[in-house]
Scaffold this active site. Structure first.
Site, PDB file in Angstrom:
ATOM      1  N   GLU A 182      70.703  93.884 104.769  1.00 19.18           N
ATOM      2  CA  GLU A 182      70.746  94.479 103.427  1.00 19.18           C
ATOM      3  C   GLU A 182      69.671  93.847 102.546  1.00 19.18           C
ATOM      4  O   GLU A 182      69.895  92.758 101.990  1.00 19.18           O
ATOM      5  CB  GLU A 182      72.110  94.222 102.783  1.00 19.18           C
ATOM      6  N   GLY A 213      77.830 101.056  99.813  1.00 21.51           N
ATOM      7  CA  GLY A 213      78.498 100.621  98.586  1.00 21.51           C
ATOM      8  C   GLY A 213      78.796 101.818  97.698  1.00 21.51           C
ATOM      9  O   GLY A 213      79.754 102.569  97.915  1.00 21.51           O
ATOM     10  N   LYS A 220      83.588  97.100  96.717  1.00 25.01           N
ATOM     11  CA  LYS A 220      83.290  96.014  95.764  1.00 25.01           C
ATOM     12  C   LYS A 220      84.451  95.851  94.767  1.00 25.01           C
ATOM     13  O   LYS A 220      85.613  96.006  95.153  1.00 25.01           O
ATOM     14  CB  LYS A 220      81.966  96.286  95.033  1.00 25.01           C
ATOM     15  N   SER A 243      71.747 101.214  99.341  1.00 27.40           N
ATOM     16  CA  SER A 243      71.618 102.550  98.749  1.00 27.40           C
ATOM     17  C   SER A 243      71.663 103.674  99.776  1.00 27.40           C
ATOM     18  O   SER A 243      70.963 104.685  99.633  1.00 27.40           O
ATOM     19  CB  SER A 243      70.332 102.638  97.906  1.00 27.40           C
ATOM     20  N   GLY A 280      72.209  98.948  95.493  1.00 26.76           N
ATOM     21  CA  GLY A 280      72.528  99.530  94.189  1.00 26.76           C
ATOM     22  C   GLY A 280      71.337 100.106  93.440  1.00 26.76           C
ATOM     23  O   GLY A 280      71.463 100.495  92.279  1.00 26.76           O
ATOM     24  N   HIS A 291      77.919  88.352 101.669  1.00 23.45           N
ATOM     25  CA  HIS A 291      77.285  89.448 100.916  1.00 23.45           C
ATOM     26  C   HIS A 291      76.376  88.815  99.844  1.00 23.45           C
ATOM     27  O   HIS A 291      76.725  87.808  99.232  1.00 23.45           O
ATOM     28  CB  HIS A 291      78.345  90.344 100.279  1.00 23.45           C
TER      29      HIS A 291
HETATM   30  C1  PEP Z   1      76.411  96.836  99.435  1.00 24.23           C
HETATM   31  O1  PEP Z   1      76.772  96.328  98.380  1.00 24.23           O
HETATM   32  O2  PEP Z   1      76.692  96.302 100.506  1.00 24.23           O
HETATM   33  C2  PEP Z   1      75.654  98.075  99.377  1.00 24.23           C
HETATM   34  C3  PEP Z   1      75.051  98.476 100.450  1.00 24.23           C
HETATM   35  O3  PEP Z   1      75.653  98.731  98.167  1.00 24.23           O
HETATM   36  P1  PEP Z   1      74.906 100.121  97.816  1.00 24.23           P
HETATM   37  O4  PEP Z   1      75.166 101.076  98.937  1.00 24.23           O
HETATM   38  O5  PEP Z   1      75.512 100.545  96.532  1.00 24.23           O
HETATM   39  O6  PEP Z   1      73.437  99.791  97.720  1.00 24.23           O
END
Ligand code: PEP
Length: 254
Positions: free
Chosen positions: A167, A235, A11, A214, A173, A95
């Site tokens: 996702e 992420g 990111k 996450s 997050g 995204h």
């Molecule tokens: C993402 O932003 O694609 C993501 C999966 O973030 P996180 O793993 O922090 O949830």
């Protein structure tokens, strides 16, 4: 089973020196990554240097976005052709953070996917429902619409590859673990929807479906133990080299 695909989305979380340091650390550990396909997606500003750092390793380079034209009067945008000059093999498209914060539309997403396929970069289409959509029972409707609008009318040549990253927006997050039965079921739905869009053989051989939200070293095993989950998009947990390597080690165990 094919090698799991593990994509790190950094990111806009790291400054230049932290990004390069992380790339060096990940590269150092990469001798242990055989049997897993690892992709790093730094910010555009670090793409060239990260490419130099990971050269000669089995790590691949990805980008977090691109524009839908190869060239022209598009101030501030990044051409996928320029990304190709730096050996970028994957690009995240659609995204949820871009859909929500930058007004990225499904038409834009479709155009990006289409252009990437013409230049042999693998699009990683991110789809997922918000918490409100889920509460309203609209999860499947949203996933169907996002997939159809991204891929409708596209044709995959033999060498083309696609990745769909499921996702759930409300999990990104958040640190939440999701019931792996639900993830498996959602991947099955996505696979069925893909069979409506492409020939069965194309879906089976050229499209991967991965999970993101996450994911960390504690929960990855429960997701990718399900064969329909062919990898993960990570992420927050990809920003620390040791933690990221533990995630990869867990993926290799399965
Ligand atoms: C993402 O932003 O694609 C993501 C999966 O973030 P996180 O793993 O922090 O949830």
């Amino acid at each position: 089973m094919e090698n799991p695909l593990i994509i790190a989305n950094w990111k806009m979380k790291l400054n230049a020196s932290d990004s390069l340091d992380l790339a060096k650390r990940v590269k150092k550990a990469s001798a242990k990554y055989n049997g897993v396909e690892v992709v790093l997606c730094p910010s555009f500003t670090e793409i060239a240097q990260v490419n130099e750092i990971i050269k000669g390793s089995n790590i691949k380079l990805g980008a977090q976005d691109c524009f839908w034209e190869e060239q022209g009067s598009f101030t501030g945008e990044i051409s996928p052709k320029s990304l190709q000059d730096y050996d970028v093999k994957y690009v995240l498209v659609g995204h949820s953070e871009r859909r929500q914060n930058l007004g990225e539309t499904e038409e834009m997403i479709h155009k990006k996917v289409r252009l990437l396929l013409t230049i042999d970069i693998t699009p990683v289409l991110c789809i997922g429902e918000t918490f409100e959509e889920r509460q309203d029972g609209l999860k499947d409707v949203v996933l169907t619409r996002q997939l159809h609008n991204a891929f409708n009318g596209l044709w995959l040549n033999k060498s083309d590859r696609l990745v769909v990253a499921y996702e759930p927006v409300w999990v990104i997050g958040s640190g939440q673990d999701i019931d792996p039965d639900e993830i498996e079921h959602t991947h099955q739905i996505i696979r069925q929807l893909l069979y409506d869009l492409f020939e069965d053989r194309v879906v089976d051989e050229q499209v991967k479906i991965i999970y993101g939200g996450s994911v960390d070293s504690e929960n990855i095993a429960q997701y990718i133990a399900r064969p329909i989950v062919q990898g993960v998009l990570v992420g927050g947990a990809s920003l620390d080299a040791t933690h990221f390597s533990t995630i990869i080690a867990q993926a290799k165990k399965l």
